[in-house]
Design a protein around this motif. Structure first.
Motif, mmCIF file in Angstrom:
data_model
loop_
_atom_site.group_PDB
_atom_site.id
_atom_site.type_symbol
_atom_site.label_atom_id
_atom_site.label_comp_id
_atom_site.label_asym_id
_atom_site.label_seq_id
_atom_site.Cartn_x
_atom_site.Cartn_y
_atom_site.Cartn_z
ATOM 1 N N ARG A 6 0.839 -1.205 0.000
ATOM 2 C CA ARG A 6 0.000 0.000 0.000
ATOM 3 C C ARG A 6 0.872 1.252 0.000
ATOM 4 N NH1 ARG A 6 -5.024 1.951 0.988
ATOM 5 N NH2 ARG A 6 -5.177 3.831 2.231
ATOM 6 N N THR A 7 1.909 1.244 0.808
ATOM 7 C CA THR A 7 2.822 2.377 0.877
ATOM 8 C C THR A 7 3.527 2.587 -0.458
ATOM 9 O OG1 THR A 7 3.187 1.888 3.208
ATOM 10 C CG2 THR A 7 4.755 3.361 2.164
ATOM 11 N N GLN A 8 3.977 1.496 -1.072
ATOM 12 C CA GLN A 8 4.637 1.591 -2.366
ATOM 13 C C GLN A 8 3.698 2.158 -3.412
ATOM 14 O OE1 GLN A 8 5.878 -2.355 -3.303
ATOM 15 N NE2 GLN A 8 7.835 -2.175 -2.226
ATOM 16 N N VAL A 9 2.471 1.662 -3.422
ATOM 17 C CA VAL A 9 1.495 2.108 -4.415
ATOM 18 C C VAL A 9 1.180 3.585 -4.235
ATOM 19 C CG1 VAL A 9 -0.900 1.851 -5.183
ATOM 20 C CG2 VAL A 9 0.498 -0.171 -4.762
ATOM 21 N N LEU A 10 0.951 4.006 -3.011
ATOM 22 C CA LEU A 10 0.624 5.410 -2.758
ATOM 23 C C LEU A 10 1.778 6.342 -3.102
ATOM 24 C CD1 LEU A 10 -1.414 5.199 0.556
ATOM 25 C CD2 LEU A 10 -2.251 5.735 -1.723
ATOM 26 N N SER A 11 2.993 5.940 -2.765
ATOM 27 C CA SER A 11 4.132 6.793 -3.088
ATOM 28 C C SER A 11 4.352 6.854 -4.600
ATOM 29 C CB SER A 11 5.394 6.328 -2.370
ATOM 30 O OG SER A 11 5.803 5.072 -2.845
ATOM 31 N N LEU A 12 4.150 5.743 -5.284
ATOM 32 C CA LEU A 12 4.270 5.729 -6.731
ATOM 33 C C LEU A 12 3.190 6.599 -7.371
ATOM 34 C CD1 LEU A 12 5.745 4.582 -9.189
ATOM 35 C CD2 LEU A 12 4.203 2.633 -9.092
ATOM 36 N N TYR A 13 1.975 6.519 -6.855
ATOM 37 C CA TYR A 13 0.866 7.336 -7.353
ATOM 38 C C TYR A 13 1.182 8.827 -7.206
ATOM 39 C CZ TYR A 13 -3.861 9.321 -7.525
ATOM 40 O OH TYR A 13 -4.969 10.072 -7.825
ATOM 41 N N ARG A 14 1.632 9.204 -6.026
ATOM 42 C CA ARG A 14 1.960 10.615 -5.780
ATOM 43 C C ARG A 14 3.094 11.094 -6.678
ATOM 44 N NH1 ARG A 14 1.777 9.115 0.122
ATOM 45 N NH2 ARG A 14 -0.373 9.477 0.710
ATOM 46 N N LEU A 15 4.100 10.255 -6.834
ATOM 47 C CA LEU A 15 5.237 10.619 -7.664
ATOM 48 C C LEU A 15 4.833 10.765 -9.128
ATOM 49 C CD1 LEU A 15 8.233 11.219 -7.747
ATOM 50 C CD2 LEU A 15 8.650 8.765 -7.964
ATOM 51 N N MET A 16 3.969 9.873 -9.604
ATOM 52 C CA MET A 16 3.513 9.961 -10.985
ATOM 53 C C MET A 16 2.684 11.225 -11.208
ATOM 54 S SD MET A 16 2.697 6.044 -12.059
ATOM 55 C CE MET A 16 2.572 6.384 -13.818
ATOM 56 N N PRO A 49 -1.394 -10.802 -5.188
ATOM 57 C CA PRO A 49 -0.068 -10.166 -5.060
ATOM 58 C C PRO A 49 0.732 -10.163 -6.363
ATOM 59 C CG PRO A 49 -0.447 -11.678 -3.244
ATOM 60 C CD PRO A 49 -1.573 -11.856 -4.203
ATOM 61 N N LYS A 50 0.630 -11.208 -7.157
ATOM 62 C CA LYS A 50 1.368 -11.253 -8.417
ATOM 63 C C LYS A 50 0.855 -10.203 -9.390
ATOM 64 C CE LYS A 50 2.691 -16.076 -8.160
ATOM 65 N NZ LYS A 50 2.636 -17.390 -8.794
ATOM 66 N N THR A 51 -0.438 -10.030 -9.440
ATOM 67 C CA THR A 51 -1.037 -9.033 -10.316
ATOM 68 C C THR A 51 -0.662 -7.625 -9.858
ATOM 69 O OG1 THR A 51 -2.901 -10.532 -10.621
ATOM 70 C CG2 THR A 51 -3.197 -8.277 -11.374
ATOM 71 N N ILE A 52 -0.671 -7.421 -8.555
ATOM 72 C CA ILE A 52 -0.302 -6.119 -8.003
ATOM 73 C C ILE A 52 1.143 -5.795 -8.351
ATOM 74 C CG2 ILE A 52 0.087 -4.821 -5.861
ATOM 75 C CD1 ILE A 52 -2.339 -6.350 -4.697
ATOM 76 N N GLN A 53 2.028 -6.762 -8.186
ATOM 77 C CA GLN A 53 3.437 -6.537 -8.510
ATOM 78 C C GLN A 53 3.624 -6.247 -9.995
ATOM 79 O OE1 GLN A 53 6.089 -6.048 -6.601
ATOM 80 N NE2 GLN A 53 4.691 -6.179 -4.856
ATOM 81 N N ALA A 54 2.883 -6.966 -10.844
ATOM 82 C CA ALA A 54 2.975 -6.725 -12.286
ATOM 83 C C ALA A 54 2.528 -5.305 -12.624
ATOM 84 C CB ALA A 54 2.142 -7.751 -13.041
ATOM 85 N N GLN A 55 1.465 -4.846 -12.001
ATOM 86 C CA GLN A 55 0.974 -3.491 -12.244
ATOM 87 C C GLN A 55 1.944 -2.441 -11.699
ATOM 88 O OE1 GLN A 55 -1.543 -2.542 -14.132
ATOM 89 N NE2 GLN A 55 -1.939 -4.676 -14.605
ATOM 90 N N LEU A 56 2.590 -2.747 -10.571
ATOM 91 C CA LEU A 56 3.595 -1.821 -10.028
ATOM 92 C C LEU A 56 4.776 -1.683 -10.981
ATOM 93 C CD1 LEU A 56 3.736 -2.665 -6.218
ATOM 94 C CD2 LEU A 56 3.134 -0.490 -7.257
ATOM 95 N N ILE A 57 5.211 -2.778 -11.549
ATOM 96 C CA ILE A 57 6.317 -2.738 -12.506
ATOM 97 C C ILE A 57 5.932 -1.920 -13.725
ATOM 98 C CG2 ILE A 57 7.673 -4.159 -14.098
ATOM 99 C CD1 ILE A 57 7.605 -6.334 -11.871
ATOM 100 N N LYS A 58 4.724 -2.145 -14.211
ATOM 101 C CA LYS A 58 4.228 -1.393 -15.366
ATOM 102 C C LYS A 58 4.152 0.107 -15.047
ATOM 103 C CE LYS A 58 0.276 -1.397 -18.503
ATOM 104 N NZ LYS A 58 -1.039 -1.996 -18.762
ATOM 105 N N ALA A 59 3.689 0.441 -13.850
ATOM 106 C CA ALA A 59 3.592 1.849 -13.445
ATOM 107 C C ALA A 59 4.972 2.489 -13.330
ATOM 108 C CB ALA A 59 2.844 1.954 -12.118
#
Length: 69
Positions: A6-16, A49-59
């Motif tokens: 969740r922290t990774q996703v939120l920080s990535l979202y804010r940075l993007m 979790p695998k799908t989430i990680q794949a989407q994080l990599i794509k982001a």
């Protein structure tokens, strides 16, 4: 979703969003911001979790593209 994910996703979202706001052209800027928000909303309910990680990599790849522009 785990707390660290969740922290990774939120920080990535804010940075993007922050990087998208650096576009000088209004149309590019609004398109990039809208696209980032829509993509994160679309994947909001992912639980695998695998799908989430794949989407994080794509982001992250998309973040690099935004930063290059």
């Amino acid at each position: 979703m785990a707390a660290s994910s969740r922290t990774q996703v939120l920080s990535l979202y804010r940075l993007m969003l922050k990087e998208s706001k650096n576009f000088t052209a209004y149309n590019y800027r609004t398109y990039a911001i809208r696209r980032v928000r829509d993509a994160f909303r679309e994947n909001k309910h992912l639980e695998d979790p695998k799908t989430i990680q794949a989407q994080l990599i794509k982001a992250r790849e998309n973040l690099v593209i935004i930063q290059r522009q």
